[in-house]
Design a protein around this motif. Sequence first.
Motif, mmCIF file in Angstrom:
data_model
loop_
_atom_site.group_PDB
_atom_site.id
_atom_site.type_symbol
_atom_site.label_atom_id
_atom_site.label_comp_id
_atom_site.label_asym_id
_atom_site.label_seq_id
_atom_site.Cartn_x
_atom_site.Cartn_y
_atom_site.Cartn_z
ATOM 1 N N LEU A 42 5.543 6.682 8.882
ATOM 2 C CA LEU A 42 4.583 6.485 7.796
ATOM 3 C C LEU A 42 3.213 6.128 8.346
ATOM 4 N N ARG A 43 3.199 5.270 9.348
ATOM 5 C CA ARG A 43 1.923 4.858 9.958
ATOM 6 C C ARG A 43 1.273 6.032 10.684
ATOM 7 N N LEU A 44 2.065 6.853 11.363
ATOM 8 C CA LEU A 44 1.523 8.020 12.049
ATOM 9 C C LEU A 44 0.924 9.023 11.063
ATOM 10 N N ARG A 45 1.443 9.002 9.828
ATOM 11 C CA ARG A 45 0.900 9.875 8.792
ATOM 12 C C ARG A 45 -0.358 9.295 8.158
ATOM 13 N N GLY A 46 -0.774 8.106 8.618
ATOM 14 C CA GLY A 46 -1.996 7.508 8.126
ATOM 15 C C GLY A 46 -1.830 6.634 6.905
ATOM 16 N N THR A 47 -0.584 6.212 6.609
ATOM 17 C CA THR A 47 -0.313 5.390 5.432
ATOM 18 C C THR A 47 0.365 4.098 5.854
ATOM 19 N N ARG A 48 0.030 3.002 5.198
ATOM 20 C CA ARG A 48 0.644 1.713 5.499
ATOM 21 C C ARG A 48 1.725 1.378 4.479
ATOM 22 N N LEU A 49 2.639 0.524 4.904
ATOM 23 C CA LEU A 49 3.665 0.026 3.997
ATOM 24 C C LEU A 49 3.076 -1.152 3.229
ATOM 25 N N THR A 50 2.611 -0.887 2.027
ATOM 26 C CA THR A 50 1.906 -1.901 1.236
ATOM 27 C C THR A 50 2.876 -2.704 0.371
ATOM 28 N N TRP A 51 2.354 -3.805 -0.169
ATOM 29 C CA TRP A 51 3.158 -4.631 -1.074
ATOM 30 C C TRP A 51 3.542 -3.843 -2.329
ATOM 31 N N THR A 52 2.641 -3.001 -2.800
ATOM 32 C CA THR A 52 2.925 -2.173 -3.975
ATOM 33 C C THR A 52 4.114 -1.251 -3.727
ATOM 34 N N VAL A 53 4.152 -0.644 -2.548
ATOM 35 C CA VAL A 53 5.264 0.235 -2.183
ATOM 36 C C VAL A 53 6.567 -0.547 -2.113
ATOM 37 N N LEU A 54 6.515 -1.739 -1.514
ATOM 38 C CA LEU A 54 7.720 -2.560 -1.385
ATOM 39 C C LEU A 54 8.277 -2.966 -2.753
ATOM 40 N N VAL A 55 7.382 -3.345 -3.664
ATOM 41 C CA VAL A 55 7.821 -3.755 -5.000
ATOM 42 C C VAL A 55 8.467 -2.577 -5.731
ATOM 43 N N ALA A 56 7.833 -1.407 -5.656
ATOM 44 C CA ALA A 56 8.371 -0.218 -6.327
ATOM 45 C C ALA A 56 9.694 0.229 -5.703
ATOM 46 N N SER A 57 9.880 -0.057 -4.415
ATOM 47 C CA SER A 57 11.088 0.356 -3.707
ATOM 48 C C SER A 57 12.206 -0.674 -3.767
ATOM 49 N N ALA A 157 17.636 4.520 -9.641
ATOM 50 C CA ALA A 157 16.459 3.788 -9.166
ATOM 51 C C ALA A 157 15.543 4.695 -8.353
ATOM 52 N N SER A 158 16.122 5.596 -7.572
ATOM 53 C CA SER A 158 15.319 6.504 -6.745
ATOM 54 C C SER A 158 14.516 7.472 -7.601
ATOM 55 N N LYS A 159 15.134 7.953 -8.665
ATOM 56 C CA LYS A 159 14.419 8.865 -9.564
ATOM 57 C C LYS A 159 13.210 8.163 -10.177
ATOM 58 N N HIS A 160 13.388 6.902 -10.550
ATOM 59 C CA HIS A 160 12.278 6.121 -11.101
ATOM 60 C C HIS A 160 11.179 5.921 -10.055
ATOM 61 N N ALA A 161 11.580 5.565 -8.835
ATOM 62 C CA ALA A 161 10.605 5.272 -7.788
ATOM 63 C C ALA A 161 9.780 6.491 -7.422
ATOM 64 N N ARG A 162 10.396 7.676 -7.475
ATOM 65 C CA ARG A 162 9.678 8.878 -7.078
ATOM 66 C C ARG A 162 8.614 9.310 -8.084
ATOM 67 N N ARG A 163 8.527 8.623 -9.202
ATOM 68 C CA ARG A 163 7.445 8.908 -10.151
ATOM 69 C C ARG A 163 6.103 8.443 -9.599
ATOM 70 N N THR A 164 6.124 7.447 -8.722
ATOM 71 C CA THR A 164 4.875 6.863 -8.227
ATOM 72 C C THR A 164 4.744 6.879 -6.707
ATOM 73 N N LEU A 165 5.838 7.103 -5.982
ATOM 74 C CA LEU A 165 5.811 7.056 -4.526
ATOM 75 C C LEU A 165 6.143 8.404 -3.919
ATOM 76 N N THR A 166 5.594 8.678 -2.734
ATOM 77 C CA THR A 166 6.016 9.863 -2.000
ATOM 78 C C THR A 166 7.401 9.613 -1.413
ATOM 79 N N SER A 167 8.037 10.669 -0.959
ATOM 80 C CA SER A 167 9.372 10.536 -0.375
ATOM 81 C C SER A 167 9.357 9.619 0.844
#
Length: 295
Positions: A42-57, A157-167
């Motif tokens: 994820l970091r190599l792709r230029g994206t960080r693991l944010t608090w928002t991502v953790l909460v949604a996941s 839960a995964s179907k819900h999460a994929r509404r706002t997060l990338t794979s």
Amino acid sequence: AVVGVVMWGSFSVLARKAEGLDGLGLAFHRMWMGALAAVVVLRLRGTRLTWTVLVASAPGGLLFALDVALFFTALKTTTIANANIISSLQPVLVALVVGKLFGERLDRTFFLWTALALVGVVAVLTGSAASNDDTHSLHGDLLALAATCSWAAFFVASKHARRTLTSLEYLAGLLAVAFVAITPVALVARTPLAVPDGGTWLVIALIALVSGGLGHWLMNWAHGHIPLATASLLTLVIPVAAVATSALVLDETITLQQVVGIAVVVAALAMVIVRSPVSAAEPVEAVDAVGGTEP
């Protein structure tokens, strides 16, 4: 999604090769290794693991930790065939909620074919118990059933999460949450965590990176493009791949009764896809790592 479920079924049987680790210990190592790899990518792709991502996941991560711990323990205490055929009932559980949550309509044909699948499951279970007395146990079967319930909830839960997060965001987030959840459990239970040799490390890596990493990334991506009922039903490939691999790698006995039972399960549940009108209320729009839409 098909490639992902083949990976899940084929590599899950390697849990038996993880010498010196019980189901919880194997789940612990599988989680930290998978989480580390996903966060790095994820970091190599230029994206960080944010608090928002953790909460949604978080919901998916907690359910996944429960599923993996239960399922790996089941693999250690009952036959590969039993554990995986029981898990094939996951589509039935998912079917009970897809209508209200996602507007996917299922007619009575769906439930008639799944009833036939239950007959096949009974055939596999009784055949497995008769031919593999040394590895079969009712305790392990019950653990596999509990894992199936958490597995079905994880799909929702995964179907819900994929509404706002990338794979990839979701994969990194759910594995990080799962690792945090399973670590104190392993420590309190005083589960042996020492890995005895390089062969066991290889098994852990294959499960964590190929099955748990690439396999889950593919299925998470698919969640943004196909109905939940379809994704769930494709998991029927898992027991077929698992039983075939166990016969080749573990020399586990496969009887004619089990073969017939597996055929009934797969054929009956596959007919659900062909005969039942399964549809999504509206397609899920999947987002990519930079906030646009995936092609």
